[in-house]
Design a protein around this motif. Structure first.
Motif, PDB file in Angstrom:
ATOM      1  N   VAL A  35       0.843  -1.203   0.000  1.00 20.27           N
ATOM      2  CA  VAL A  35       0.000   0.000   0.000  1.00 20.27           C
ATOM      3  C   VAL A  35       0.874   1.248   0.000  1.00 20.27           C
ATOM      4  CG1 VAL A  35      -1.695   1.318   1.325  1.00 20.27           C
ATOM      5  CG2 VAL A  35      -1.913  -1.174   1.135  1.00 20.27           C
ATOM      6  N   GLY A  36       1.920   1.261   0.832  1.00 20.16           N
ATOM      7  CA  GLY A  36       2.830   2.395   0.845  1.00 20.16           C
ATOM      8  C   GLY A  36       3.533   2.582  -0.480  1.00 20.16           C
ATOM      9  N   GLY A  37       3.848   1.478  -1.169  1.00 17.62           N
ATOM     10  CA  GLY A  37       4.460   1.584  -2.490  1.00 17.62           C
ATOM     11  C   GLY A  37       3.507   2.181  -3.510  1.00 17.62           C
ATOM     12  N   LEU A  38       2.225   1.819  -3.427  1.00 17.28           N
ATOM     13  CA  LEU A  38       1.234   2.411  -4.326  1.00 17.28           C
ATOM     14  C   LEU A  38       1.130   3.915  -4.093  1.00 17.28           C
ATOM     15  CD1 LEU A  38      -1.011   2.087  -6.435  1.00 17.28           C
ATOM     16  CD2 LEU A  38      -2.584   1.540  -4.560  1.00 17.28           C
ATOM     17  N   GLU A  39       1.166   4.322  -2.852  1.00 18.87           N
ATOM     18  CA  GLU A  39       1.148   5.757  -2.541  1.00 18.87           C
ATOM     19  C   GLU A  39       2.369   6.450  -3.137  1.00 18.87           C
ATOM     20  OE1 GLU A  39      -1.198   5.320   1.759  1.00 18.87           O
ATOM     21  OE2 GLU A  39       0.985   5.262   1.654  1.00 18.87           O
ATOM     22  N   ALA A  40       3.531   5.788  -3.086  1.00 15.76           N
ATOM     23  CA  ALA A  40       4.743   6.372  -3.662  1.00 15.76           C
ATOM     24  C   ALA A  40       4.603   6.541  -5.164  1.00 15.76           C
ATOM     25  CB  ALA A  40       5.951   5.501  -3.337  1.00 15.76           C
ATOM     26  N   LEU A  41       3.963   5.570  -5.842  1.00 17.40           N
ATOM     27  CA  LEU A  41       3.766   5.690  -7.292  1.00 17.40           C
ATOM     28  C   LEU A  41       2.897   6.898  -7.633  1.00 17.40           C
ATOM     29  CD1 LEU A  41       3.225   1.995  -8.462  1.00 17.40           C
ATOM     30  CD2 LEU A  41       5.272   3.414  -8.706  1.00 17.40           C
ATOM     31  N   LEU A  42       1.885   7.145  -6.821  1.00 17.71           N
ATOM     32  CA  LEU A  42       1.041   8.318  -7.053  1.00 17.71           C
ATOM     33  C   LEU A  42       1.846   9.608  -6.875  1.00 17.71           C
ATOM     34  CD1 LEU A  42      -2.209   7.145  -5.217  1.00 17.71           C
ATOM     35  CD2 LEU A  42      -1.787   7.200  -7.689  1.00 17.71           C
ATOM     36  N   LEU A  43       2.702   9.624  -5.872  1.00 16.94           N
ATOM     37  CA  LEU A  43       3.546  10.804  -5.652  1.00 16.94           C
ATOM     38  C   LEU A  43       4.494  11.017  -6.819  1.00 16.94           C
ATOM     39  CD1 LEU A  43       4.488  10.271  -1.881  1.00 16.94           C
ATOM     40  CD2 LEU A  43       2.717  11.769  -2.802  1.00 16.94           C
ATOM     41  N   ARG A  44       5.113   9.928  -7.302  1.00 16.85           N
ATOM     42  CA  ARG A  44       6.056  10.063  -8.414  1.00 16.85           C
ATOM     43  C   ARG A  44       5.326  10.455  -9.702  1.00 16.85           C
ATOM     44  NH1 ARG A  44      10.229  12.014  -7.344  1.00 16.85           N
ATOM     45  NH2 ARG A  44      10.276  12.075  -9.616  1.00 16.85           N
ATOM     46  N   THR A  45       4.097   9.994  -9.894  1.00 13.28           N
ATOM     47  CA  THR A  45       3.329  10.402 -11.077  1.00 13.28           C
ATOM     48  C   THR A  45       3.090  11.905 -11.062  1.00 13.28           C
ATOM     49  OG1 THR A  45       2.241   8.240 -11.158  1.00 13.28           O
ATOM     50  CG2 THR A  45       1.187  10.050 -12.345  1.00 13.28           C
TER      51      THR A  45
END
Length: 832
Positions: free
Chosen positions: A45-55
């Protein structure tokens, strides 16, 4: 030679089946798996949040996320990775592996282990419930004051503080379990110099957690009191100081980096020797490096506060300390390189992740030495250079070792082999994706891009490196996805694993894959640091006696040997707890209390408190029911119950004392910090000498009474029953002393006339009075447990042991009272 009558039934170690087992299981393998699975889900879940931040950061002036959404995801990403993934996963790995590595059948306090997990799960669910109610924290995972204070943060910050505190309580509890497990439940012959590096490391880390994590719990309490009650700990207009939060947070925060790195390094110290078929080089130096790193990490927190206006001498000291700790880490790196050089490395999936760890962590260490310099740090502080360094250290020092550990021990966890092709593919995607993501951030930081911003202008010239980082993040995510799928597939349909697929050297590879319910039908005797690679030495007489006593025995209840701290000589027997619902009950009560405080429906907190108290009483009652007379007779001459330092509860009680005293010391030192740094500190004192002395006398009386009662029994005769009246009298006397102490503390509270919302001194005094009352309640709880033991048992020794634990808790009350008195009356007089 095994006894012919050895008939141990493995079913006594099994968990309850299906849904009942979900709530009742206390076995270390089940609890450890739950920790690791839950933490890994939070990691995804934390990794998915990181992907949104990087997008959002892939291009300049992007509107994929709003500023508010970015701050919320940024906060939850950091909180998830630091508090809900890293530490819980490592403690879960330790919970699973340590009994196998040290030759025990379970952790020393299985029910407490389960209770800690329920607290952790409750904290994690509470934190993520913020999305459901539309109040997601947005102050950053570090929650700096005043942005997290009542002026700028809404109810979402309260959710963050309570969820974080529950998770930290679980972490501290797991640390107590680990300390006692490593010190007292090692297999006969496993002296300190024969302990696996992982056991040494988890012991050091557990002590570090108690010393460093308790200040974070205290800081959370101080901030929540400022937000809800109106205290003034962080209000500069009333004697407080926002900088106090940073000190308390980073007293936790920088040691936490090593709480993550040291177990990761220990994993590498196990993976490399096995996959290089070579004993670990320089084992004594590696152990010394682990202990040295743990100790030094406690003195580095100002490393994060160079730009807060501290004196140059302070900056010089912490610069030197921050650079010096790299020497201890370097010792371990050279030991791994030497092991590789002397051995014959096999480039398996675990070995590849281990090599990636060395490369990545060394790179992160180089930038760490750079930012350790106050001069350099002042230039790159709050830039993406620090973000790059942080992730190189954390992912290099933690994530790569975790991936190595999962592939290395997956056959042991599940009895199945993971696909090596999928492992290698995922490795290269993760390794390349990581460096593509985070190496460009060094450049972005040096070129002037600040961190913690949701967008940037084109003219900054960092769009290309940000796009590259975003591409790398998705490559990394693809690798993690393949890695996860490979493990799940292996768990369900992978080929059967042999007992020791890698040719391991430590005890866990001597068990079945997965291990049997009891781990060890026959307790091993250790005569070498690498028991699987050595034929060993002849057993001593006492070792042989314990080996035979636990050869598929006992048959009707759970038990594991107890050994001495230094040399692991046989000392006694530990009766292990049976499955039960009781650990989940007080955890549920605590969660109800938290929810009532968050919703401000305060009467519900009374229901939660009742559930919590009932849970602890029922738990204690069940303990005494289990420790019945027929199942506490010595096993093979080794007593199930013993007094003093041979008692397992003695060690746990002293760990609890350490937690309490660290908490009191944190509050006292916080008050001293405010007094020294505040421009408006009062010279007022509590000025209630008679009442204050009365509290100390009552605490001393409670200690004396329980100590007297604990001394009254005949330990050589476990059926002796002559001290019943003495034990009940001692418990009654200490209970009366506790009630008197509470009454006197209440009289001081109401008689002082101090408004905690007016000045930080008032806030400190009232909090110290409250913490003293809480300590008294803990001591009274231990005394109640002694009463239950006395009423349930017909013999003397068991109640005497519980009274012994209660006396230790009363001693903690007495020491806490002395520290509090110094803060409320002595320091305001002597410190200007």
């Amino acid at each position: 030679m095994a006894h012919e009558t050895a008939v141990m039934d493995e079913r006594v170690y099994d968990a309850h089946p299906r849904l009942k087992g979900v709530f009742t299981s206390v076995q270390h393998k089940v609890v450890g798996q739950r920790y690791m699975v839950t933490a890994f889900i939070f990691f995804l879940v934390g990794g998915l949040e990181a992907l949104l931040l990087r997008t959002q950061l892939a291009q300049s002036d992007n509107d994929f996320l709003s500023a508010e959404s970015y701050n919320e995801l940024f906060t939850m990403h950091g909180t998830t990775m630091m508090f809900l993934f890293a530490i819980p996963f490592l403690e879960g790995l330790g919970t699973y592996l340590l009994p196998l590595q040290v030759g025990a059948r379970d952790m020393p306090f299985p029910r407490y282990n389960a209770f800690n997990y329920w607290c952790y799960l409750g904290g994690g669910i509470l934190l993520y419930s913020s999305f459901l109610v539309g109040m997601v924290p947005d102050t950053g995972w570090f929650a700096y004051v005043p942005l997290s204070g009542p002026e700028f943060a809404d109810k979402s910050m309260d959710i963050w503080l309570f969820g974080l505190t529950l998770a930290e309580i679980a972490a501290v509890g797991a640390a107590i379990e680990i300390i006692v497990a490593v010190l007292k439940t090692r297999a006969p012959g496993m002296s300190l110099e024969k302990m696996p590096v992982f056991a040494w490391t988890m012991l050091s880390v557990a002590v570090l957690i108690i010393v460093a994590f308790v200040p974070l719990i205290v800081a959370s309490v101080l901030l929540e009191l400022d937000r809800t009650v109106g205290t003034a700990f962080f209000d500069p207009d009333a004697g407080g100081d926002p900088l106090l939060w940073q000190h308390l947070f980073w007293i936790f925060g920088h040691p936490e980096v090593y709480v993550m790195f040291l177990p990761g390094a220990a994993i590498i110290s196990h993976v490399i020797p096995v996959h290089a078929n070579q004993r670990l080089a320089a084992y004594p130096f590696v152990v010394v490096a682990v202990i040295t790193t743990a100790i030094m990490s406690l003195g580095l927190w100002v490393h994060h506060m160079y730009v807060t206006g501290l004196p140059p001498l302070t900056l010089t000291f912490f610069t030197a300390a921050s650079m010096s700790i790299s020497l201890a880490s370097g010792i371990q790196i050279f030991a791994w390189i030497a092991t590789l050089w002397l051995g014959r490395p096999r480039f398996t999936v675990p070995m590849m992740f281990a090599l990636a760890f060395i490369v990545t962590f060394v790179a992160g260490g180089i930038t760490g030495v750079m930012v350790a310099s106050a001069a350099f740090d002042s230039q790159v502080h709050d830039s993406y250079f620090v973000v790059a360094h942080f992730h190189y250290v954390i992912i290099g020092g933690l994530l790569f070792p975790i991936f190595a550990a999962l592939y290395h021990w997956w056959p042991k966890f599940t009895g199945r082999m993971a696909n090596p092709v999928a492992g290698h593919v995922s490795f290269w995607l993760i390794f390349l994706g990581f460096h593509i993501t985070f190496f460009p951030m060094h450049l972005a930081g040096l070129w002037g891009m600040p961190r913690r911003v949701y967008t940037y202008d084109t003219y900054m010239g960092v769009e290309v490196v940000n796009l590259l980082s975003t591409i790398g993040a998705f490559v990394l995510a693809l690798g993690v996805l393949i890695f996860t799928a490979a493990l799940v597939y292996a768990w369900r349909r992978g080929p059967q694993a042999p007992r020791d697929p890698w040719g391991g050297d430590t005890l866990e590879w001597a068990t079945d894959s997965p291990p049997s319910s009891s781990n060890w039908p026959t307790i091993p005797v250790v005569t070498d640091r690498h028991p699987q690679w050595s034929s060993g030495e002849p057993m001593s007489r006492s070792q042989r006696a314990m080996h035979e006593a636990f050869d598929r025995q006992p048959a009707t209840f759970r038990a594991t040997p107890l050994t001495s701290v230094l040399s692991a000589e046989p000392q006694g027997t530990l009766r292990l707890a049976e499955p039960t619902y009781w650990p989940a009950v007080p955890a549920a009560g605590i969660l109800v209390i938290v929810l009532s405080l968050l919703t401000e429906v305060y009467w519900i907190s009374a229901v939660g408190a009742a559930v919590m108290v009932a849970g602890f009483i029922g738990w204690s009652y069940r303990v005494e029911t289990d420790n019945n007379e027929t199942e506490t007779a010595p096993i093979g001459g080794f007593p199930v119950e013993a007094r003093g330092s041979r008692a397992i509860g003695w060690w746990a009680a002293w760990c609890a004392v350490a937690v309490l005293l660290v908490g009191v010391a944190t509050i006292v030192l916080s008050a001293l910090f405010l007094q020294v740094n505040s421009g408006s500190w009062t010279t007022q004192t509590l000025d209630a000498p008679v009442l204050t002395l009365g509290v100390g006398v009552a605490a001393g009386a409670g200690f004396a009474a329980t100590r007297w009662g604990a001394a009254r029994c005949v330990p050589e005769e476990h059926t002796a029953t002559g001290a019943r009246g003495t034990h009940l009298t001692a418990a009654l006397a200490s209970t009366i002393a506790g009630v008197i102490a509470l009454v006197l503390l209440g009289a001081i509270w109401f008689g002082a006339g101090l408004d905690p919302t007016v000045h930080a001194y008032n806030s400190s005094v009232m909090l110290l009075l409250a913490i003293q009352a809480l300590a008294v309640l803990f001591a009274l709880g231990a005394t109640v447990a002694a009463v239950i033991a006395r009423l349930r048992q017909t013999r003397d020794l068991r109640p005497a042991l519980v009274l012994q634990n209660a006396s230790i808790m009363w001693l903690a009350v007495l020491l806490g009272w002395a520290m509090s008195w110094a803060a409320t009356d002595l320091m305001p007089r002597v410190v200007i």
